[in-house]
Design an enzyme around this catalytic site. Structure first.
Site, PDB file in Angstrom:
ATOM      1  N   GLU A 135       6.526   8.181  -8.859  1.00 37.43           N
ATOM      2  CA  GLU A 135       6.042   7.248  -7.908  1.00 37.43           C
ATOM      3  C   GLU A 135       5.708   6.003  -8.360  1.00 37.43           C
ATOM      4  O   GLU A 135       5.171   5.993  -9.730  1.00 37.43           O
ATOM      5  CB  GLU A 135       4.907   7.797  -7.080  1.00 37.43           C
ATOM      6  CG  GLU A 135       3.985   7.048  -6.198  1.00 37.43           C
ATOM      7  CD  GLU A 135       2.671   7.644  -5.616  1.00 37.43           C
ATOM      8  OE1 GLU A 135       2.643   8.830  -5.705  1.00 37.43           O
ATOM      9  OE2 GLU A 135       1.624   6.934  -5.469  1.00 37.43           O
ATOM     10  N   GLU A 140      -1.728  -1.632  -4.215  1.00 35.56           N
ATOM     11  CA  GLU A 140      -2.301  -0.585  -3.649  1.00 35.56           C
ATOM     12  C   GLU A 140      -3.865  -0.921  -3.948  1.00 35.56           C
ATOM     13  O   GLU A 140      -4.167  -1.522  -5.149  1.00 35.56           O
ATOM     14  CB  GLU A 140      -2.139   0.743  -4.389  1.00 35.56           C
ATOM     15  CG  GLU A 140      -2.632   1.963  -3.770  1.00 35.56           C
ATOM     16  CD  GLU A 140      -2.477   3.123  -4.250  1.00 35.56           C
ATOM     17  OE1 GLU A 140      -2.390   4.171  -3.696  1.00 35.56           O
ATOM     18  OE2 GLU A 140      -1.803   3.200  -5.534  1.00 35.56           O
TER      19      GLU A 140
END
Length: 320
Positions: A135, A140
């Protein structure tokens, strides 16, 4: 297509620009093109958020996504007071139809979601093979806490050295998702608090780029009016040279403690906005951010707080 080093065919077109890593445009997505290039994930949030991810039909009917010729909006409901039996605030999670190995992706973003309880992200993974396929979190954060955090999450036996050439700062170096509650190996973009949240929105956003090779994974961020933003980034050029992009904000190199090729497979690009959940809703982190009440109660009772909880994306360009 990616070319490293000299190439007579491309060199004849771009001359001395051939010194570094050259990629050509594979896919350019703007406006309505996001509907064609992504699918809507009407799924239960795997991060346990106070959210209901809706399908495309619902998203369009509720005006949670809409597009012009050059802009795509992805947002959450900002009118509904939730009761305890509701599944969560309506929002959107989209996943690219294509998966990518070695590539560069460039996002031109005008606005990102902000607000207490929000957890927006732009990232890459293969959901059905997580964490074995790896990932990459490009953009974020949670609860308006700055700066942006770029993170890798992997299967076992992947750690990063703490002395890489980057402008950001490692906060954790073990990428193994089974360690320390899956915090991953995270780099905070400490050189620029405008890389996330209200600060990002106040300057009109900017560009995020990620390059993935067998030798490293790098993330860059440039503010909207940064005079150093490379022309091939700001113009959406058909050919780019990442060696001219300067020091990355985050740099995750292949090393003796992490073989990137074996830890990352062909992954989708995902854009989503959730609320609370494992990160934004963590009581200690939520309270430390200065947000009121507790996360779920706040998200339930304050829909108008999420009027600015939206992505406004001008383009996404993928290079190979």
């Amino acid at each position: 297509m990616k070319i490293v080093g000299n190439s007579l065919a491309i060199a004849s077109l771009v001359g001395s620009a051939m010194a570094g890593a050259i990629y050509t445009l594979n896919k350019s997505v703007r406006g309505e093109g996001f509907y064609d290039s992504f699918n809507f994930e009407n799924i239960t949030d795997p991060t346990h958020g106070r959210v209901t991810y809706v399908d495309r039909t619902t998203a369009e009917s509720l005006n949670l996504t809409y597009a012009t010729s050059d802009t795509f909006i992805l947002r959450a409901d900002d009118t509904t007071v939730l009761n305890v039996n509701d599944t969560g605030r309506n929002s959107v999670r989209i996943r690219s139809n294509h998966r990518y190995h070695e590539h560069v992706v460039v996002f031109d973003i005008q606005h990102m979601p902000e607000g207490c309880g929000t957890w927006p992200a732009i990232w890459e993974t293969k959901e059905s093979d997580w964490p074995a396929s790896g990932e990459i979190d490009i953009l974020e954060g949670a609860n308006n806490v700055v700066p942006n955090q770029s993170t890798l999450h992997t299967s076992h036996n992947c750690s990063m050295p703490n002395n890489t050439v980057q402008s950001g700062t490692f906060t954790t170096t073990n990428c193994d998702a089974s360690v320390a509650f899956n915090v991953g190996c995270a780099v905070k973009l400490t050189e620029d608090n405008n890389s996330f949240g209200p600060g990002f929105n106040s300057i009109g956003g900017g560009w995020y780029a990620m390059e993935r090779t067998l030798h490293y994974i790098k993330v860059w961020f440039w503010e909207r009016h940064d005079p150093s933003v490379p022309f091939d980034v700001s113009s959406g050029a058909w050919i780019i040279d990442t060696d001219n992009w300067g020091t990355p904000a985050a740099n995750f190199p292949n090393n003796t403690e992490c073989d990137i090729e074996s830890h990352f497979g062909a992954n989708n690009i995902i854009i989503d906005l959730t609320f609370c959940g494992d990160w934004a809703g963590n009581a200690a982190l939520y309270n430390a951010s200065g947000c009121p009440s507790d996360c779920v109660t706040y998200v339930n009772n304050n829909p108008s707080a999420f009027t600015n909880a939206y992505f406004e994306i001008s383009s996404m360009n993928v290079y190979e």
